[in-house]
Design a protein around this motif. Structure first.
Motif, PDB file in Angstrom:
ATOM      1  N   GLU A  28       0.904   1.962  -2.861  1.00 14.71           N
ATOM      2  CA  GLU A  28       0.518   2.784  -1.698  1.00 14.71           C
ATOM      3  C   GLU A  28       0.734   2.166  -0.326  1.00 14.71           C
ATOM      4  OE1 GLU A  28      -2.366   6.259  -3.656  1.00 14.71           O
ATOM      5  OE2 GLU A  28      -3.143   4.237  -3.633  1.00 14.71           O
ATOM      6  N   VAL A  29       1.152   3.061   0.367  1.00 11.59           N
ATOM      7  CA  VAL A  29       1.084   2.465   1.916  1.00 11.59           C
ATOM      8  C   VAL A  29      -0.081   3.197   2.368  1.00 11.59           C
ATOM      9  CG1 VAL A  29       2.199   2.353   4.036  1.00 11.59           C
ATOM     10  CG2 VAL A  29       3.513   2.344   1.822  1.00 11.59           C
ATOM     11  N   ILE A  30      -0.916   2.558   3.006  1.00 17.43           N
ATOM     12  CA  ILE A  30      -2.229   2.985   3.704  1.00 17.43           C
ATOM     13  C   ILE A  30      -2.306   2.619   4.942  1.00 17.43           C
ATOM     14  CG2 ILE A  30      -4.754   2.742   3.577  1.00 17.43           C
ATOM     15  CD1 ILE A  30      -4.652   2.036   0.756  1.00 17.43           C
ATOM     16  N   GLU A  31      -2.641   3.512   5.714  1.00 17.60           N
ATOM     17  CA  GLU A  31      -2.888   3.350   7.251  1.00 17.60           C
ATOM     18  C   GLU A  31      -4.103   2.929   7.528  1.00 17.60           C
ATOM     19  OE1 GLU A  31      -2.192   5.636  11.475  1.00 17.60           O
ATOM     20  OE2 GLU A  31      -2.000   6.761   9.540  1.00 17.60           O
ATOM     21  N   PHE A  32      -4.511   1.821   8.327  1.00 15.53           N
ATOM     22  CA  PHE A  32      -5.541   0.989   8.605  1.00 15.53           C
ATOM     23  C   PHE A  32      -5.643   0.706   9.963  1.00 15.53           C
ATOM     24  CE2 PHE A  32      -8.519  -2.513   8.377  1.00 15.53           C
ATOM     25  CZ  PHE A  32      -9.715  -1.984   7.811  1.00 15.53           C
ATOM     26  N   GLY A  33      -6.167   1.703  10.745  1.00 14.83           N
ATOM     27  CA  GLY A  33      -6.130   1.437  12.162  1.00 14.83           C
ATOM     28  C   GLY A  33      -4.770   1.677  12.366  1.00 14.83           C
ATOM     29  N   ASN A  34      -3.888   0.720  13.087  1.00 14.33           N
ATOM     30  CA  ASN A  34      -2.800   0.629  13.579  1.00 14.33           C
ATOM     31  C   ASN A  34      -1.752  -0.398  12.753  1.00 14.33           C
ATOM     32  OD1 ASN A  34      -3.242   2.163  15.822  1.00 14.33           O
ATOM     33  ND2 ASN A  34      -3.815   0.578  17.225  1.00 14.33           N
ATOM     34  N   VAL A  35      -2.350  -0.561  11.548  1.00 17.67           N
ATOM     35  CA  VAL A  35      -1.737  -1.148  10.581  1.00 17.67           C
ATOM     36  C   VAL A  35      -1.366  -0.538   9.377  1.00 17.67           C
ATOM     37  CG1 VAL A  35      -1.958  -3.460   9.246  1.00 17.67           C
ATOM     38  CG2 VAL A  35      -2.839  -3.220  11.602  1.00 17.67           C
ATOM     39  N   LEU A  36      -0.300  -0.959   8.784  1.00 19.06           N
ATOM     40  CA  LEU A  36       0.144  -0.375   7.565  1.00 19.06           C
ATOM     41  C   LEU A  36       0.045  -1.452   6.375  1.00 19.06           C
ATOM     42  CD1 LEU A  36       3.369   1.775   8.174  1.00 19.06           C
ATOM     43  CD2 LEU A  36       1.047   2.454   7.875  1.00 19.06           C
ATOM     44  N   GLN A  37      -0.696  -0.899   5.120  1.00 16.56           N
ATOM     45  CA  GLN A  37      -0.817  -2.146   4.225  1.00 16.56           C
ATOM     46  C   GLN A  37      -0.353  -1.287   2.870  1.00 16.56           C
ATOM     47  OE1 GLN A  37      -5.369  -2.507   4.046  1.00 16.56           O
ATOM     48  NE2 GLN A  37      -5.307  -4.119   5.490  1.00 16.56           N
ATOM     49  N   ILE A  38       0.317  -2.348   2.349  1.00 17.05           N
ATOM     50  CA  ILE A  38       0.849  -1.986   0.931  1.00 17.05           C
ATOM     51  C   ILE A  38      -0.265  -2.593   0.038  1.00 17.05           C
ATOM     52  CG2 ILE A  38       2.798  -2.443  -0.582  1.00 17.05           C
ATOM     53  CD1 ILE A  38       4.398  -2.845   1.684  1.00 17.05           C
ATOM     54  N   VAL A  39      -0.701  -1.649  -1.006  1.00 20.29           N
ATOM     55  CA  VAL A  39      -1.645  -2.072  -1.774  1.00 20.29           C
ATOM     56  C   VAL A  39      -1.284  -1.400  -3.217  1.00 20.29           C
ATOM     57  CG1 VAL A  39      -3.555  -2.072  -0.315  1.00 20.29           C
ATOM     58  CG2 VAL A  39      -2.911  -0.188  -1.244  1.00 20.29           C
ATOM     59  N   ARG A  40      -1.516  -2.341  -4.274  1.00 20.23           N
ATOM     60  CA  ARG A  40      -1.283  -1.844  -5.678  1.00 20.23           C
ATOM     61  C   ARG A  40      -2.213  -0.645  -5.979  1.00 20.23           C
ATOM     62  NH1 ARG A  40       0.492  -4.991  -9.517  1.00 20.23           N
ATOM     63  NH2 ARG A  40      -0.080  -6.949  -8.579  1.00 20.23           N
ATOM     64  N   ARG A  41      -1.687   0.540  -6.608  1.00 14.98           N
ATOM     65  CA  ARG A  41      -2.462   1.576  -6.944  1.00 14.98           C
ATOM     66  C   ARG A  41      -3.366   1.013  -8.246  1.00 14.98           C
ATOM     67  NH1 ARG A  41       0.608   7.153  -7.737  1.00 14.98           N
ATOM     68  NH2 ARG A  41      -1.407   7.437  -8.833  1.00 14.98           N
ATOM     69  N   GLU A  42      -4.598   1.767  -8.031  1.00 17.44           N
ATOM     70  CA  GLU A  42      -5.786   1.343  -8.799  1.00 17.44           C
ATOM     71  C   GLU A  42      -5.238   1.895 -10.204  1.00 17.44           C
ATOM     72  OE1 GLU A  42      -9.666   1.678  -7.509  1.00 17.44           O
ATOM     73  OE2 GLU A  42      -9.198   0.842  -5.499  1.00 17.44           O
ATOM     74  N   ASP A  43      -4.835   2.965 -10.203  1.00 17.26           N
ATOM     75  CA  ASP A  43      -4.530   3.747 -11.611  1.00 17.26           C
ATOM     76  C   ASP A  43      -3.580   3.298 -12.140  1.00 17.26           C
ATOM     77  OD1 ASP A  43      -3.180   5.048  -9.525  1.00 17.26           O
ATOM     78  OD2 ASP A  43      -3.735   7.134 -10.315  1.00 17.26           O
ATOM     79  N   SER A  44      -2.417   2.601 -11.853  1.00 15.22           N
ATOM     80  CA  SER A  44      -1.335   2.528 -12.239  1.00 15.22           C
ATOM     81  C   SER A  44      -1.216   1.455 -13.525  1.00 15.22           C
ATOM     82  CB  SER A  44      -0.435   1.640 -11.220  1.00 15.22           C
ATOM     83  OG  SER A  44      -0.819   0.500 -10.775  1.00 15.22           O
ATOM     84  N   LEU A  45      -0.326   1.531 -14.282  1.00 17.00           N
ATOM     85  CA  LEU A  45      -0.154   0.842 -15.435  1.00 17.00           C
ATOM     86  C   LEU A  45       0.186  -0.396 -15.453  1.00 17.00           C
ATOM     87  CD1 LEU A  45       1.276   3.536 -18.070  1.00 17.00           C
ATOM     88  CD2 LEU A  45      -1.063   2.849 -17.731  1.00 17.00           C
ATOM     89  N   THR A  46      -0.295  -1.305 -16.152  1.00 19.09           N
ATOM     90  CA  THR A  46       0.349  -2.898 -15.811  1.00 19.09           C
ATOM     91  C   THR A  46       1.639  -2.754 -16.614  1.00 19.09           C
ATOM     92  OG1 THR A  46      -0.650  -3.559 -18.022  1.00 19.09           O
ATOM     93  CG2 THR A  46      -2.094  -3.881 -16.217  1.00 19.09           C
ATOM     94  N   ARG A  47       2.461  -3.880 -16.230  1.00 20.90           N
ATOM     95  CA  ARG A  47       3.670  -4.233 -16.895  1.00 20.90           C
ATOM     96  C   ARG A  47       3.558  -4.161 -18.329  1.00 20.90           C
ATOM     97  NH1 ARG A  47       7.225  -9.594 -15.633  1.00 20.90           N
ATOM     98  NH2 ARG A  47       9.480  -8.676 -16.165  1.00 20.90           N
ATOM     99  N   GLY A  48       2.722  -4.640 -18.989  1.00 22.49           N
ATOM    100  CA  GLY A  48       2.408  -4.697 -20.307  1.00 22.49           C
ATOM    101  C   GLY A  48       2.298  -3.232 -20.817  1.00 22.49           C
ATOM    102  N   GLN A  49       1.411  -2.532 -20.158  1.00 19.61           N
ATOM    103  CA  GLN A  49       1.031  -1.130 -20.824  1.00 19.61           C
ATOM    104  C   GLN A  49       2.231  -0.294 -20.701  1.00 19.61           C
ATOM    105  OE1 GLN A  49      -2.111  -0.681 -17.858  1.00 19.61           O
ATOM    106  NE2 GLN A  49      -3.730  -0.867 -19.463  1.00 19.61           N
ATOM    107  N   ARG A  50       2.997  -0.544 -19.483  1.00 22.34           N
ATOM    108  CA  ARG A  50       4.455   0.237 -19.411  1.00 22.34           C
ATOM    109  C   ARG A  50       5.172  -0.011 -20.868  1.00 22.34           C
ATOM    110  NH1 ARG A  50       4.219  -1.180 -14.077  1.00 22.34           N
ATOM    111  NH2 ARG A  50       5.914  -2.551 -14.163  1.00 22.34           N
ATOM    112  N   LEU A  51       5.493  -1.268 -21.019  1.00 22.73           N
ATOM    113  CA  LEU A  51       6.231  -1.708 -22.257  1.00 22.73           C
ATOM    114  C   LEU A  51       5.591  -1.152 -23.490  1.00 22.73           C
ATOM    115  CD1 LEU A  51       8.615  -3.340 -23.137  1.00 22.73           C
ATOM    116  CD2 LEU A  51       7.040  -5.365 -23.450  1.00 22.73           C
TER     117      LEU A  51
END
Length: 80
Positions: A28-51
């Motif tokens: 996800e891209v999150i706005e934090f003040g005047n900064v954009l942060q890219i963070v992993r979604r907490e509810d997303s599956l791991t690579r292994g779980q997707r496989l």
């Protein structure tokens, strides 16, 4: 980095490796003040779980562990 016509950016390989990001990971891209942060979604599956989700139900038949080990070792063809 440049943003392409679709609004996409490429995260450099060293940063993907450092933060263990792989193709298919959800961020996800999150706005934090005047900064954009890219963070992993907490509810997303791991690579292994997707496989596992992708492969589940695709197997045909059943094999015992001994049969699998024999096949992997090449014992069926007289190899050591």
């Amino acid at each position: 980095m440049k943003i392409n016509s679709k609004g996409q950016v490429t995260i450099p390989a060293p940063l993907r490796a450092k933060y263990n990001l792989h193709e298919g990971d959800e961020v996800e891209v999150i706005e934090f003040g005047n900064v954009l942060q890219i963070v992993r979604r907490e509810d997303s599956l791991t690579r292994g779980q997707r496989l596992v989700r992708h492969m589940r139900g695709r197997g045909k038949g059943t094999m015992t562990t001994d049969e699998i080990m024999k096949m992997m070792r090449g014992d069926e063809w007289g190899e050591v």
